[in-house]
Motif scaffolding. Structure first.
Motif, short mmCIF file in Angstrom:
data_model
loop_
_atom_site.label_atom_id
_atom_site.label_comp_id
_atom_site.label_asym_id
_atom_site.label_seq_id
_atom_site.Cartn_x
_atom_site.Cartn_y
_atom_site.Cartn_z
N GLU A 236 0.83 -1.21 0.00
CA GLU A 236 0.00 0.00 0.00
C GLU A 236 0.87 1.26 0.00
O GLU A 236 0.55 2.23 -0.69
CB GLU A 236 -0.94 -0.01 1.21
CG GLU A 236 -2.07 1.03 1.13
CD GLU A 236 -2.98 0.81 -0.07
OE1 GLU A 236 -3.36 1.81 -0.68
OE2 GLU A 236 -3.27 -0.37 -0.41
N ILE A 237 1.97 1.23 0.75
CA ILE A 237 2.89 2.38 0.76
C ILE A 237 3.43 2.63 -0.65
O ILE A 237 3.44 3.76 -1.13
CB ILE A 237 4.06 2.12 1.74
CG1 ILE A 237 3.56 2.16 3.18
CG2 ILE A 237 5.16 3.18 1.55
CD1 ILE A 237 4.57 1.64 4.19
N ILE A 238 3.87 1.55 -1.31
CA ILE A 238 4.42 1.68 -2.66
C ILE A 238 3.36 2.20 -3.63
O ILE A 238 3.63 3.08 -4.46
CB ILE A 238 5.00 0.33 -3.14
CG1 ILE A 238 6.23 -0.05 -2.29
CG2 ILE A 238 5.37 0.39 -4.62
CD1 ILE A 238 6.64 -1.50 -2.39
N SER A 239 2.15 1.69 -3.49
CA SER A 239 1.05 2.14 -4.36
C SER A 239 0.79 3.63 -4.17
O SER A 239 0.64 4.38 -5.14
CB SER A 239 -0.22 1.34 -4.03
OG SER A 239 -1.32 1.83 -4.77
N ILE A 240 0.74 4.08 -2.93
CA ILE A 240 0.51 5.50 -2.63
C ILE A 240 1.65 6.35 -3.20
O ILE A 240 1.41 7.40 -3.82
CB ILE A 240 0.38 5.72 -1.10
CG1 ILE A 240 -0.94 5.11 -0.60
CG2 ILE A 240 0.46 7.20 -0.74
CD1 ILE A 240 -1.03 5.01 0.91
N MET A 241 2.88 5.90 -3.01
CA MET A 241 4.02 6.68 -3.48
C MET A 241 4.06 6.78 -5.00
O MET A 241 4.49 7.82 -5.55
CB MET A 241 5.32 6.06 -2.95
CG MET A 241 5.53 6.26 -1.45
SD MET A 241 7.08 5.57 -0.88
CE MET A 241 8.26 6.70 -1.65
N MET A 242 3.64 5.75 -5.67
CA MET A 242 3.65 5.79 -7.15
C MET A 242 2.55 6.67 -7.72
O MET A 242 2.62 7.08 -8.88
CB MET A 242 3.56 4.35 -7.70
CG MET A 242 4.84 3.57 -7.46
SD MET A 242 4.80 1.90 -8.12
CE MET A 242 4.89 2.25 -9.88
#
Length: 426
Positions: A418-424
């Motif tokens: 989820e962190i990676i998704s938000i950052m992208m």
């Protein structure tokens, strides 16, 4: 006692030699620069096109950080171009330490002239970088997995030049860390021949102190180190946090000084060392006592990270903050009991702080983690502690460290996605 002819003694010493190494800049972009420099060297030409295939955690840890020696450029594209134009692959994590002003202009020119494509790949490896470079009819692939310099594949024009097997979450080529435990770490620190660790720890003190001073003197990132001192004063508890934060301030924001890393991380290397060094100066301990305290902090940090892995949704500064608390406890005369309770208390306070990549806010997280380490010691000194059954705390320091490893490695997998998704999206 862990004697110097003992397997554990040799193992612990080798771990320190492998983990406490110099790096310039945040280590994930530097690993990309290293892969790019190696690929360009094998190709024999400046690539006309580059495709960088990476795991999500690499994107997370490179996206927002300034790459040193690039004129304050950020991210994967800058790291790739720097490695191609000015990288010296034989220098590994100091691959872009010798960049000239002319090189910086060439890096910018390369970025505006030749295409670099970044692809997020579905891979079982949390740490995965594949650099694909092309020139006319020639092509080269270089792949790194599991840790920053672990090349497992070099391929040119479809022909494999080098290959080794790699297993998910295994660090082939590095010493096993299964023998690490807090009791033996304390025993080793007490009994190690200072001559065996003098160069390693001496370099850690020199390099990390220098970048911390730079971070306090000049304007980097959010200047957390300076804010702490100007707001809360110069008490030792504040200075210990400020020094570690200032080192991160500088490193995350383009400072070109090297640091001594731990578990592949400069931020963890500074968090484990700088507070202990500051307390050592305050308490006016001997050089030998400081060295032994740093060994405890370093190995306690590595021990915690072993169950978590190099990259995770769990902020590695938490491990290093607990490690520095253990080192500080030792400086005050603490032994295994005091150190164990300090670690457990610290982990109870801040476990669960997320890693959302390398950037300016790492310095503030470091300050928080160090504060937990210091509080963890003073709690025990005042007769207070968190006990088995309190949340993730289990009776015994090793059981608690094991629980944190499960939380970070398994429990936070979805958090990481989820962190990676938000950052992208940003």
């Amino acid at each position: 006692m862990v004697e110097n002819n003992d397997l554990r003694y040799r193992n612990f010493l080798q771990i320190l030699k492998e983990e406490l190494i110099p790096a310039m800049g945040c280590t994930e972009p530097i690993a990309i620069a290293y892969a790019a420099a190696k690929a360009k060297k094998v190709l024999g030409y400046v690539p006309e096109k580059t495709i960088v295939e990476v795991s999500g955690n690499i994107i997370k840890n490179v996206k927002s950080v300034i790459v040193p020696n690039t004129g304050h450029l950020k991210g994967i594209f800058a790291a790739t171009a720097a490695g191609i134009i000015a990288g010296k692959s034989e220098k590994k994590l100091e691959v872009i330490s010798d960049v000239t002003e002319k090189d910086k202009e060439k890096i910018k020119e390369y970025l505006s002239t030749y295409p670099i494509e970044v692809k997020l790949v579905d891979t079982p490896f949390i740490f995965d970088i594949q650099m694909n470079v092309f020139y006319k009819d020639s092509s080269v692939k270089v792949r790194i997995v599991n840790y920053h310099t672990n090349i497992i594949l070099i391929e040119k024009n479809g022909k494999v030049l080098y290959h080794k097997e790699a297993t998910e979450s295994k660090e082939e080529g590095l010493s096993g860390k299964e023998l690490l435990n807090v009791e033996d770490i304390v025993d080793f620190a007490n009994s190690v021949d200072i001559q065996d660790i003098q160069d390693i720890i001496g370099r850690q003190i020199e390099y990390n102190s220098k970048i911390a001073e730079e971070g306090l003197k000049n304007n980097y990132g959010a200047n957390i180190g300076s804010v702490l001192i100007s707001t809360y004063g110069s008490d030792i508890k504040v200075r210990a946090k400020a020094k570690a934060a200032a080192g991160s301030d500088a490193r995350m924001n383009g400072c070109e000084l090297p640091v001594i890393i731990i578990s592949g991380s400069g931020n963890q290397g500074m968090t484990a060392s700088l507070p202990v060094i500051e307390y050592g100066n305050e308490l006016k301990v001997s050089k030998e006592k400081l060295y032994r305290a740093l060994i405890i902090s370093d190995l306690v940090t590595i021990h915690q990270k072993t169950g978590i892995g190099r990259l995770s949704a769990y902020c590695g500064a938490v491990c290093a903050g607990a490690g520095s608390g253990a080192g500080i406890a030792y400086l005050y005369g603490g032994g295994y009991r005091e150190i164990s309770h300090t670690i457990v208390n610290a982990l109870s306070i801040v476990s669960g702080m997320i890693c959302d990549g390398a950037k300016a806010s790492c310095a503030a997280k470091i300050a928080t983690a160090v504060d937990a380490g210091i509080l963890g010691y003073h709690m025990f000194k005042e007769g207070q502690q968190f006990r088995g059954g309190d949340g993730i705390v289990k009776k015994g320091v090793e059981a608690t460290i094991s629980n944190v490893g499960k939380l970070a490695k398994e429990g936070m997998k979805e958090t990481d996605k989820e962190i990676i998704s938000i950052m992208m999206e940003n």
